[in-house]
Design a protein around this motif. Structure first.
Motif, PDB file in Angstrom:
ATOM      1  N   THR A   1       0.838  -1.209   0.000  1.00 14.40           N
ATOM      2  CA  THR A   1       0.000   0.000   0.000  1.00 14.40           C
ATOM      3  C   THR A   1       0.866   1.251   0.000  1.00 14.40           C
ATOM      4  N   ALA A   2       1.912   1.241   0.820  1.00 16.53           N
ATOM      5  CA  ALA A   2       2.804   2.402   0.896  1.00 16.53           C
ATOM      6  C   ALA A   2       3.470   2.660  -0.464  1.00 16.53           C
ATOM      7  N   ASP A   3       3.813   1.583  -1.172  1.00 17.13           N
ATOM      8  CA  ASP A   3       4.409   1.748  -2.491  1.00 17.13           C
ATOM      9  C   ASP A   3       3.461   2.495  -3.426  1.00 17.13           C
ATOM     10  N   LEU A   4       2.164   2.145  -3.340  1.00 21.01           N
ATOM     11  CA  LEU A   4       1.194   2.795  -4.214  1.00 21.01           C
ATOM     12  C   LEU A   4       1.016   4.269  -3.849  1.00 21.01           C
ATOM     13  N   LEU A   5       1.159   4.586  -2.583  1.00 15.28           N
ATOM     14  CA  LEU A   5       1.008   5.980  -2.157  1.00 15.28           C
ATOM     15  C   LEU A   5       2.063   6.871  -2.785  1.00 15.28           C
ATOM     16  N   ALA A   6       3.197   6.265  -3.117  1.00 13.63           N
ATOM     17  CA  ALA A   6       4.257   7.049  -3.749  1.00 13.63           C
ATOM     18  C   ALA A   6       3.792   7.613  -5.099  1.00 13.63           C
ATOM     19  N   LEU A   7       2.724   7.030  -5.666  1.00 16.33           N
ATOM     20  CA  LEU A   7       2.244   7.481  -6.966  1.00 16.33           C
ATOM     21  C   LEU A   7       1.260   8.648  -6.867  1.00 16.33           C
ATOM     22  N   VAL A   8       0.813   8.966  -5.639  1.00 15.90           N
ATOM     23  CA  VAL A   8      -0.272   9.925  -5.480  1.00 15.90           C
ATOM     24  C   VAL A   8       0.112  11.310  -5.978  1.00 15.90           C
ATOM     25  N   VAL A   9       1.325  11.727  -5.669  1.00 18.35           N
ATOM     26  CA  VAL A   9       1.737  13.068  -6.069  1.00 18.35           C
ATOM     27  C   VAL A   9       2.046  13.058  -7.569  1.00 18.35           C
ATOM     28  N   PRO A  10       1.461  14.002  -8.301  1.00 16.18           N
ATOM     29  CA  PRO A  10       1.665  14.002  -9.758  1.00 16.18           C
ATOM     30  C   PRO A  10       3.129  14.204 -10.140  1.00 16.18           C
ATOM     31  N   GLU A  11       3.484  13.653 -11.290  1.00 13.22           N
ATOM     32  CA  GLU A  11       4.798  13.924 -11.846  1.00 13.22           C
ATOM     33  C   GLU A  11       4.851  15.380 -12.317  1.00 13.22           C
TER      34      GLU A  11
END
Lengths: 186, 218
Positions: B47-57
């Motif tokens: 789950t934490a790995d997926l949270l890394a994607l939340v902030v836009p590039e």
């Protein structure tokens, strides 16, 4: 190089090969810079943070353990920690965890026509976070995106430590349940 | 040893990388021997790995790639002081024994990882840093009734001077200071003042923050 996995690209970085280093930076620069600029709010400071991220990744590439998570998560954790440290030096800057999740506006310093880019996975995660109760979403955003401990979240939100830990834990569990429920059946 | 219920309360924070060093070390110790908690920890890590994607590039400024390549190329890669684990132990233990031997007469019964420090054997522990990365090693042995330590940091620790604290049953004792340059450094000396055999070693910065920590097997 784009057919190479993230793990293999990191292995190449660990060997010190300049071409591999360039490919690694090229692959992750937008994600790393995106997180850095959202957290610190200053494009020049964000560039410093992003560059330092890649320096540390290069220094620690040989110690990366794939059993602990993905290369992207590992790299973005370095970025987040560096960004938080940079913010602490600039005590006048106030970080709003909800602002980290804002997609409507472009990242600070970007040209008016620039658009924030989200992958499909990122959209799924953001939708799952939006479904959380606001207090849980804030607590999780403080911890996951701003690198705050439960004790710091408790102080920032004016709640007991136990409540902060419960909000973070419950948010993580509910987030995972929401993401698992969205996965297409095989 | 922490209970599973207590550990699982902290696993989300572990996955998010926001636990303090001592608590993280306790949990990692527990996970080493608890398969059930490891499964829970893996779920939170995913789950934490997926949270890394939340902030836009976001597109970096022009020339960022080239400037970063230059900067990475300018950084001297710290000397790696170990190779595969078995060779590391031999090389590191030999270095530790050499240093310790110059401090006192040493009678080493056996070079082994069994047992606790203080038993006349050389014991090794990994030094873990902020990002749960391995940054160095610690070796402990006993000579003339006194415990000695050899601390080696290979990379990943910012340059500076750090206090060397030995952790025992009743708390920690400061036994010296260690200088880190270009990400690496070494320190050797007696543990002194710790009640019972040393349980671990930690490096502490000027702000009292634990930068890295090693724990001996018990």
């Amino acid at each position: 190089m784009w057919s190479v996995s993230d793990d293999a690209l990191l292995d190449g970085l660990a060997t010190g090969d300049p071409d591999a280093a360039g490919a690694f930076i090229d692959r992750f620069q937008r994600r790393v810079y995106g997180l850095a600029v959202r957290v610190v709010g200053d494009p020049r400071l964000a560039e410093d943070v992003a560059q330092e991220t890649f320096v540390r990744a290069w220094q620690r590439a040989g110690a990366f353990d794939p059993r602990r998570g993905t290369v992207a998560a590992w790299l973005l954790t370095i970025t987040r920690n560096l960004a938080i440290d940079a913010l602490r030096v600039r005590r006048s800057v106030t970080l709003d965890p909800e602002a980290l999740l804002a997609v409507g506006g472009a990242a600070p310093g970007s040209a008016p026509d620039d658009l924030a880019v989200l992958t499909l996975d990122a959209i799924r995660v953001r939708q799952a976070m939006a479904s959380l109760p606001p207090e849980q979403r804030r607590a999780l955003a403080w911890a996951a995106l701003a690198g705050r401990t439960a004790r710091e979240v408790a102080e920032l939100e004016g709640i007991p430590l136990g409540t902060a830990k419960t909000r973070i834990r419950t948010a993580m569990i509910r987030l995972r349940e929401a993401l698992v429920a969205e996965e297409p059946a095989e | 040893m922490s209970t599973c219920a207590a550990v699982q309360e902290d696993l989300p924070e572990l996955a998010l990388g926001v636990l303090d060093g001592p608590t993280r070390a306790d949990i990692v110790d527990h996970l080493a021997s608890c398969a059930r908690c490891r499964v829970v920890a893996e779920g939170h890590a995913a789950t934490a790995d997926l949270l890394a994607l939340v902030v836009p590039e976001a597109e970096p400024p022009p020339g960022f790639l080239e400037r970063t390549q230059v900067r990475v190329g300018q950084e001297r890669r710290p000397q790696r002081r170990w190779r595969p684990r078995q060779a590391v132990f031999v090389v590191g233990a030999a270095a530790a024994l050499l240093v310790i031997a110059t401090l006192a007469a040493v009678r080493i019964v056996d070079a082994s990882r069994e047992g606790e420090p203080g038993s006349g054997r050389v014991h090794e522990a990994r030094m873990i840093g902020d990002d749960d990365d391995e940054v160095g090693h610690v070796y402990a042995t006993e000579a003339d009734g006194q415990d000695f330590l050899f601390v080696s940091v290979a990379y990943g620790v910012p340059a500076g001077t750090y206090a060397v604290d030995v952790v025992g049953d009743d708390g920690s004792v400061r036994v010296g200071t260690m200088a880190i340059t270009d990400g690496s450094g070494e320190w050797a000396g007696p543990t002194g003042g710790v009640r019972g055999p040393p349980r671990g070693v930690q490096l502490v910065d000027d702000n009292g923050r634990v930068i890295c920590r090693a724990r001996f097997a018990t």
